[in-house]
Design an enzyme around this catalytic site. Structure first.
Site, mmCIF file in Angstrom:
data_model
loop_
_atom_site.group_PDB
_atom_site.id
_atom_site.type_symbol
_atom_site.label_atom_id
_atom_site.label_comp_id
_atom_site.label_asym_id
_atom_site.label_seq_id
_atom_site.Cartn_x
_atom_site.Cartn_y
_atom_site.Cartn_z
ATOM 1 N N GLY A 99 -2.953 1.580 -6.854
ATOM 2 C CA GLY A 99 -2.691 2.798 -7.511
ATOM 3 C C GLY A 99 -3.708 3.799 -7.309
ATOM 4 O O GLY A 99 -3.600 4.874 -6.586
ATOM 5 N N HIS A 100 -4.345 3.254 -6.086
ATOM 6 C CA HIS A 100 -6.240 3.462 -5.761
ATOM 7 C C HIS A 100 -5.739 3.711 -3.974
ATOM 8 O O HIS A 100 -6.780 2.137 -4.054
ATOM 9 C CB HIS A 100 -6.924 3.406 -6.386
ATOM 10 N N PHE A 101 -5.809 3.457 -2.992
ATOM 11 C CA PHE A 101 -4.823 4.607 -3.421
ATOM 12 C C PHE A 101 -3.285 3.792 -2.405
ATOM 13 O O PHE A 101 -3.437 3.120 -1.440
ATOM 14 C CB PHE A 101 -5.168 5.396 -2.123
#
Length: 162
Positions: A60-62
């Protein structure tokens, strides 16, 4: 761990991930130090974190542009600082203490950390009084500063609150 490092200067001490896990309570995926490569008792420690694409935070990052979160770079330096403090204890005490982070000052981020990087974590003692340690940390990738900060932490019994 005085048998591993002489007090006369820096030692090329290698602590692998198993030895590190015997000293601090962190475990994957939150263990952010893979190896200790230098240790100068009561003064300085150098450790590594190999950053791989399989790190769970990259999901999720990124998406499409993986960057290690800055707070995790700071956490990696804090774990290296904890190892520096724990290694200063007599060998029989190392498994009886945990390090509680008390503060982070002057944190600065200079470059991103991405999969494939080897994060070099260098921590130095600024002050040490009793169970409280003040350290300065620098994280580098290929010699370039990625982040730096000052830390305050306390060595304590596991049931003791910071």
């Amino acid at each position: 761990m005085s048998e591993q490092a002489a007090s006369t200067g820096p030692s090329r001490v290698v602590l692998d991930v198993e030895a590190i896990q015997r000293l601090i309570p962190h475990r994957p995926p939150f263990l952010l130090v893979d190896r200790v490569v230098e240790y100068e008792p009561g003064k300085r420690l150098v450790a590594w974190k190999s950053v791989t694409m399989s790190e769970p935070f990259f999901v999720g990052h990124f998406p499409g542009h993986p960057v290690m979160p800055g707070v995790l770079v700071l956490e990696a330096m804090a774990q290296a600082a904890a190892l520096l403090a724990i290694l200063d204890l007599p060998a029989e005490e190392t498994r009886k203490k945990v390090t509680y982070l008390m503060g982070i000052d002057s944190a600065r981020f200079r470059r991103t950390v991405v999969p494939g990087d080897r994060l070099e974590l260098e921590v130095e003692v600024a002050r040490h009084k009793g169970s409280v340690w003040k350290t300065k940390g620098t994280a580098r990738v290929e010699g370039q500063v990625a982040a730096e900060a000052e830390y305050m932490a306390m060595l304590a019994d596991p049931e003791q609150k910071a």
